[in-house]
Structures are given as C-alpha cells and as structure tokens.
Write a protein that holds these residues in place. Structure first.
Motif, short mmCIF file in Angstrom:
data_model
loop_
_atom_site.label_atom_id
_atom_site.label_comp_id
_atom_site.label_asym_id
_atom_site.label_seq_id
_atom_site.Cartn_x
_atom_site.Cartn_y
_atom_site.Cartn_z
N THR A 1 -5.79 -2.84 16.26
CA THR A 1 -4.55 -3.12 15.54
C THR A 1 -3.69 -1.87 15.49
O THR A 1 -4.07 -0.79 15.95
N MET A 2 -2.49 -2.03 14.91
CA MET A 2 -1.55 -0.92 14.76
C MET A 2 -1.27 -0.72 13.28
O MET A 2 -1.09 -1.68 12.53
N MET A 3 -1.21 0.53 12.87
CA MET A 3 -0.97 0.87 11.47
C MET A 3 0.28 1.74 11.39
O MET A 3 0.53 2.59 12.24
N TYR A 4 1.11 1.50 10.37
CA TYR A 4 2.33 2.28 10.17
C TYR A 4 2.26 2.98 8.83
O TYR A 4 1.95 2.37 7.81
N GLU A 5 2.57 4.28 8.85
CA GLU A 5 2.47 5.06 7.62
C GLU A 5 3.46 6.23 7.67
O GLU A 5 3.41 7.07 8.57
N LYS A 6 4.40 6.25 6.74
CA LYS A 6 5.34 7.36 6.57
C LYS A 6 6.04 7.75 7.87
O LYS A 6 6.08 8.92 8.26
N GLY A 7 6.58 6.74 8.55
CA GLY A 7 7.36 7.01 9.74
C GLY A 7 6.56 7.24 11.01
O GLY A 7 7.12 7.64 12.04
N GLU A 8 5.25 6.95 10.97
CA GLU A 8 4.40 7.19 12.14
C GLU A 8 3.52 5.97 12.43
O GLU A 8 3.11 5.26 11.50
N PHE A 9 3.23 5.75 13.70
CA PHE A 9 2.34 4.68 14.14
C PHE A 9 0.97 5.26 14.47
O PHE A 9 0.87 6.33 15.09
N PHE A 10 -0.07 4.51 14.09
CA PHE A 10 -1.44 4.90 14.40
C PHE A 10 -2.19 3.69 14.96
O PHE A 10 -2.06 2.57 14.42
N LEU A 11 -2.97 3.89 16.00
CA LEU A 11 -3.92 2.87 16.39
C LEU A 11 -4.99 2.80 15.31
O LEU A 11 -5.34 3.83 14.71
N ALA A 12 -5.52 1.62 15.06
CA ALA A 12 -6.43 1.46 13.93
C ALA A 12 -7.39 0.31 14.16
O ALA A 12 -7.28 -0.44 15.14
N ASN A 13 -8.31 0.17 13.24
CA ASN A 13 -9.24 -0.96 13.20
C ASN A 13 -9.27 -1.51 11.77
O ASN A 13 -8.90 -0.83 10.82
N VAL A 14 -9.72 -2.74 11.67
CA VAL A 14 -9.88 -3.36 10.36
C VAL A 14 -11.35 -3.29 9.99
O VAL A 14 -12.20 -3.84 10.69
N GLY A 15 -11.65 -2.59 8.92
CA GLY A 15 -13.04 -2.40 8.51
C GLY A 15 -13.51 -3.47 7.55
O GLY A 15 -12.94 -4.57 7.47
N GLU A 16 -14.55 -3.15 6.85
CA GLU A 16 -15.12 -4.10 5.89
C GLU A 16 -14.13 -4.41 4.79
O GLU A 16 -13.34 -3.55 4.36
N MET B 1 -8.00 -1.02 6.24
CA MET B 1 -7.56 -0.42 7.50
C MET B 1 -8.21 0.94 7.71
O MET B 1 -8.28 1.77 6.79
N GLN B 2 -8.68 1.16 8.94
CA GLN B 2 -9.28 2.43 9.31
C GLN B 2 -8.36 3.11 10.32
O GLN B 2 -8.31 2.74 11.50
N LYS B 3 -7.63 4.11 9.85
CA LYS B 3 -6.63 4.78 10.68
C LYS B 3 -7.26 5.59 11.79
O LYS B 3 -8.20 6.35 11.56
N GLY B 4 -6.72 5.43 12.99
CA GLY B 4 -7.19 6.19 14.14
C GLY B 4 -6.18 7.23 14.58
O GLY B 4 -5.59 7.94 13.76
N VAL B 5 -5.92 7.30 15.88
CA VAL B 5 -5.05 8.34 16.43
C VAL B 5 -3.58 7.97 16.29
O VAL B 5 -3.19 6.81 16.37
N LYS B 6 -2.77 8.99 16.07
CA LYS B 6 -1.32 8.81 16.02
C LYS B 6 -0.80 8.57 17.43
O LYS B 6 -1.11 9.32 18.36
N CYS B 7 0.02 7.52 17.60
CA CYS B 7 0.54 7.22 18.93
C CYS B 7 2.06 7.23 19.01
O CYS B 7 2.62 7.21 20.12
N GLY B 8 2.76 7.24 17.86
CA GLY B 8 4.21 7.23 17.94
C GLY B 8 4.88 7.47 16.60
O GLY B 8 4.22 7.60 15.56
N VAL B 9 6.21 7.52 16.65
CA VAL B 9 7.03 7.68 15.46
C VAL B 9 8.06 6.57 15.42
O VAL B 9 8.29 5.87 16.40
N CYS B 10 8.71 6.42 14.27
CA CYS B 10 9.72 5.38 14.08
C CYS B 10 10.96 6.02 13.46
O CYS B 10 10.87 6.69 12.44
N HIS B 11 12.14 5.82 14.11
CA HIS B 11 13.35 6.46 13.65
C HIS B 11 14.52 5.48 13.61
O HIS B 11 14.51 4.45 14.29
#
Length: 203
Positions: free
Chosen positions: A94-109, A113-123
């Motif tokens: 999945t994809m996670m968005y936090e404070k203007g940044e995108f992170f690849l992520a997984n859905v845990g128990e 959300m389990q945040k992974g690596v940062k892949c982009g920004v949003c402007h």
C-alpha cells in the motif's frame, strides 16, 4: 453500413519510456479523454523508477486544497494492493501519506499502517515560493496532474511551473509528466509554449 468504431486503447507506461528513449524530452504532455490510462501509466512509471533506481517523485497539483491527505491516498487507490505488490516484488502492499511525503507501506495487525521507505513528495503549485529554499536531491520525476483546467489558471502559471521545476532540479535533468484531458486543449501552456497544432492531433 454502420461505421466500425476504432478499438479503444490505453496509455501504457512503456510508451512513456519509449518517448524518453527516442527523444529525451524534459517535459512530456499526455492528454486525452478520461479513463484512458494516463494517470495509471504515469504512476506506474514513477513507482518503477523509484523501486528500480531509487528515483523519488513529486506529485504536483495546482492548489493546496487538491493535496489533502484523503486525496493523496486515493490517488493510489487503483494500485493497492496488487500493483504495488507486483512492482515491489511483494515487499509492500500500500501507499502511505504523511506530512507532504509518500511512503510505501504495509498493513499490519489490527489494520495498523507500517511505514516503509519514502518514495515521493506532494506539492501545490500555488505554494511554489515556499519550496525555493528547500532541497529535493532525490526527486527525478514530477507528475503534474490535471494541468488542463476549465477554470482559471494561476497568474503566469507556465512560468511558475518552470520555476518550480528549476527548484527541484537545480542542475539535474528531471522529467516532467503533464497529465490533462482533451476538454481543455486551449490553455495557458499551449499558448505560452506555442503548441498551436494540438487541435489537429489525435488524442
């Protein structure tokens, strides 16, 4: 005799790569009717570029209201979970968005959300002056969604976009994918850049 309708075709991310390989443009304008796969192809390209080469992306919209938390997560809805799993080899879903940044992520128990690596920004383009003092050395692709509008463009918007691109790029050859619909072919960019033959082009 009834006229045979042409087969509907969708934009593919490898077509974008072919354009880059053949012409090496900095700006690529992709516009056609809705649901033709433009955004999907652009998203696939920028996510593959990140996963394969570590090249982060910038997701750009015109107004700050366009980049709310909900809108930014929904932008990736058609990639969750299958396409993200395919591109990352099952490492993320999945994809996670936090404070203007995108992170690849997984859905845990329990759905956490389990945040992974940062892949982009949003402007937002209206906030372009605020970005000038910042550094984005890992951003190599910019996707400007819905650059065509039936409403009003920003004052001197093409110049503002080019200023934003310069802020991100500094001295690097970043790529800009501009996504729009045929409903607004007459727009500030085509006038400013002298693209007068677009009315006769096939979508």
């Amino acid at each position: 005799m009834k006229k045979k309708q042409s087969e509907h075709r969708y934009v593919k991310y490898n077509e974008i790569n072919n354009i880059i390989q053949e012409h090496d443009p900095q700006y690529i304008i992709i516009y056609s009717g809705r649901n033709d796969g433009k955004s999907y192809a652009a998203k696939e390209k920028i996510l593959r570029d990140f996963w394969e080469r570590g090249e982060q992306f910038s997701y750009l919209r015109r107004y700050k209201a366009d980049i709310s938390d909900v809108n930014n997560v929904d932008y990736w809805a058609d990639f969750i979970p299958d396409k993200i799993q395919e591109i990352t080899g099952g490492e993320y879903s999945t994809m996670m968005y936090e404070k203007g940044e995108f992170f690849l992520a997984n859905v845990g128990e329990e759905g956490k959300m389990q945040k992974g690596v940062k892949c982009g920004v949003c402007h937002a383009l209206t906030m372009e002056p605020r970005y000038k003092s910042l550094q984005f050395p890992n951003v190599w692709n910019i996707v400007y969604e819905e650059f065509c509008t039936k409403g009003a463009y920003l004052y001197q918007e093409p110049a503002t976009l080019q200023s934003y691109v310069s802020t991100v790029a500094r001295s690097r050859p970043v790529r800009v994918l501009m996504i729009g619909n045929t409903i607004s072919r007459q727009n500030a960019y085509f006038r400013e850049w002298g693209l007068m033959g677009n009315e006769k082009q096939q979508p």
